[in-house]
Design a protein around this motif. Sequence first.
Motif, mmCIF file in Angstrom:
data_model
loop_
_atom_site.group_PDB
_atom_site.id
_atom_site.type_symbol
_atom_site.label_atom_id
_atom_site.label_comp_id
_atom_site.label_asym_id
_atom_site.label_seq_id
_atom_site.Cartn_x
_atom_site.Cartn_y
_atom_site.Cartn_z
ATOM 1 N N ASP A 151 61.246 133.582 51.331
ATOM 2 C CA ASP A 151 60.375 132.421 51.134
ATOM 3 C C ASP A 151 61.071 131.153 51.629
ATOM 4 O OD1 ASP A 151 58.614 130.525 50.225
ATOM 5 O OD2 ASP A 151 58.796 131.023 48.108
ATOM 6 N N GLU A 152 60.315 130.309 52.360
ATOM 7 C CA GLU A 152 60.903 129.074 52.884
ATOM 8 C C GLU A 152 60.766 127.888 51.938
ATOM 9 O OE1 GLU A 152 56.689 129.147 54.770
ATOM 10 O OE2 GLU A 152 58.197 130.559 54.042
ATOM 11 N N TYR A 153 60.169 128.094 50.747
ATOM 12 C CA TYR A 153 60.021 126.981 49.809
ATOM 13 C C TYR A 153 61.372 126.675 49.152
ATOM 14 C CZ TYR A 153 57.462 123.783 46.795
ATOM 15 O OH TYR A 153 56.998 122.646 46.186
ATOM 16 N N LEU A 154 61.479 125.524 48.488
ATOM 17 C CA LEU A 154 62.739 125.071 47.907
ATOM 18 C C LEU A 154 63.212 125.986 46.777
ATOM 19 C CD1 LEU A 154 62.056 121.226 47.788
ATOM 20 C CD2 LEU A 154 62.955 122.611 49.655
ATOM 21 N N SER A 155 64.531 125.991 46.555
ATOM 22 C CA SER A 155 65.140 126.941 45.624
ATOM 23 C C SER A 155 65.057 126.503 44.167
ATOM 24 C CB SER A 155 66.602 127.166 46.012
ATOM 25 O OG SER A 155 66.693 127.721 47.307
ATOM 26 N N SER A 156 65.357 125.237 43.891
ATOM 27 C CA SER A 156 65.309 124.733 42.517
ATOM 28 C C SER A 156 65.288 123.206 42.562
ATOM 29 C CB SER A 156 66.517 125.221 41.702
ATOM 30 O OG SER A 156 67.640 124.376 41.887
ATOM 31 N N LYS A 186 59.688 123.565 61.154
ATOM 32 C CA LYS A 186 60.169 124.494 62.183
ATOM 33 C C LYS A 186 61.694 124.638 62.127
ATOM 34 C CE LYS A 186 60.607 124.632 67.221
ATOM 35 N NZ LYS A 186 60.407 123.821 68.440
ATOM 36 N N LYS A 187 62.383 123.535 61.843
ATOM 37 C CA LYS A 187 63.846 123.531 61.789
ATOM 38 C C LYS A 187 64.383 124.539 60.783
ATOM 39 C CE LYS A 187 67.946 121.865 62.780
ATOM 40 N NZ LYS A 187 68.549 122.103 64.109
ATOM 41 N N GLN A 188 63.635 124.762 59.690
ATOM 42 C CA GLN A 188 64.100 125.689 58.648
ATOM 43 C C GLN A 188 64.220 127.110 59.193
ATOM 44 O OE1 GLN A 188 65.068 123.738 56.217
ATOM 45 N NE2 GLN A 188 63.943 122.157 57.341
ATOM 46 N N PHE A 189 63.335 127.473 60.122
ATOM 47 C CA PHE A 189 63.366 128.815 60.706
ATOM 48 C C PHE A 189 64.480 128.938 61.744
ATOM 49 C CE2 PHE A 189 59.170 128.247 58.941
ATOM 50 C CZ PHE A 189 58.975 129.445 58.264
ATOM 51 N N GLU A 190 64.777 127.847 62.418
ATOM 52 C CA GLU A 190 65.912 127.854 63.343
ATOM 53 C C GLU A 190 67.209 128.094 62.569
ATOM 54 O OE1 GLU A 190 65.633 124.053 65.199
ATOM 55 O OE2 GLU A 190 63.978 124.626 66.534
ATOM 56 N N PRO A 203 65.678 125.700 51.383
ATOM 57 C CA PRO A 203 64.719 126.803 51.321
ATOM 58 C C PRO A 203 65.392 128.070 50.793
ATOM 59 C CG PRO A 203 64.491 125.633 53.390
ATOM 60 C CD PRO A 203 65.726 125.090 52.718
ATOM 61 N N LYS A 204 64.647 128.867 50.057
ATOM 62 C CA LYS A 204 65.220 130.064 49.441
ATOM 63 C C LYS A 204 65.878 130.983 50.467
ATOM 64 C CE LYS A 204 61.826 130.215 45.655
ATOM 65 N NZ LYS A 204 60.683 129.419 46.156
#
Length: 449
Positions: free
Chosen positions: A161-166, A202-206, A172-173
């Motif tokens: 999951d790319e959403y935040l962890s806490s 998009k940067k999170q996937f990079e 992102p998780k």
Amino acid sequence: MKLHFIAIGGSAMHALAIALKNKGMQITGSDDAIFEPSKSSLQENGLLPENEGWFPDKISANLDAVILGMHAKKDNPELQKAQELGLKVYSYPEFIFEQSKSKTRVVIGGSHGKTTITSMILHVMNYHEKPVDYLVGAKLEGLENSIKLTEESDFIVLEGDEYLSSPIDLQPKFHHYKPNIALLSGIAWDHINVFSSFEVYKKQFEIFVNQIVNGGILVYNEEDTLVKQIAEASENPIRKHPYSTLDYYVEDGETMLVTSEGDMPLEIFGKHNISNLSGAKWICQHMGIDEEDFYEAISSFTGASKRLQKISSENPVVFKDFAHSPSKVKASVAAVKEQYPNQKLVACLELHTFSSLNETFISEYKNALDKADIGVVYYSPKAVAQKQLTPLSTEKIKEAFGQNNLEVLTSNEDFVTYLKNLSINDAVYLFMSSGDYGGLVLEDFVTEL
């Protein structure tokens, strides 16, 4: 280990608490609101807090660590007590990584398809009695819990999951998992309350691709332009394996997959699901399952919970789907229309998430319902107010979707009445939402239809 969960009622948090209890750890937890099905699961496993609320007295120096859920706030009194005592505070993806350092980590990432692909892989492994640890975002037939952690399994399959962890861990998780084997299915802007622009998203996937361990493997969907671009641009020293949609056709309402062993009927349908199946096949092959064994197992896969789930086979045929982002909505509508080309498709979408109710983002839904014969959008003005967003108008929604004949409804009663009065013979209904249409029990409503 003695662990305390702050916000134990979350869908992943309660599943992790159960998994760790099953592993022999001592678990306590708190939450200010716990809903079904988490409540029953916690109760069955002896982990349901006696009272709802936050109780700093539960936090003591004899705890080995605290696991913090996204539902909690930064000023949570239990979190503050843990910080005062100098206790180690983990987000749940951080702790999952700690538990899987010695395993081969298989991480399935992407804006869409990740739950289904993860579910397909687990179905195949379960079918062939190959035990693996896992984290998946849906309930699966044959699996008691959505998280499993053991000492014995060599592999762990993680839905990334790319959403935040806490609240205090804003990564992102999936940035925590550091995959040995990764899959990237597709990228379409989501979670705009966290990722302010598409470039940021998009940067999170990079970053995810560049965190694959040296010598690891990336399986990626080459039909998605952005995924292909990110995969090919990455200089990470990894092996890269592109995949594309396998050949298939629809005949008499049945989807047939073209394989080297002959044409094979599937329980699932839709181009996006055949693409998901292709990605899952590659991953399973990297986990030691050959193509023939994969096909044997996948033929009985009926889908992940709430992902194009058929809840009525009678007249009318009815599906419910967790789809809520524009790309998922468009794919689900196209899939059902392809499967039932000679029947009228009534596609109902609830705008429920922060992104979908945002007047800036809603234009991303352009043409998402075009393949439906009748498009219906439901939203609650109360939900818009609760999220402190600018009120939406019927005209704004019709303009965003590009459909003047779109039916836009804002009350549960009007929504139910409208559908009951349609009186269409030989119809197919598709209900898409991450909510419940203002309290509608779909199974009961289908009986009325």
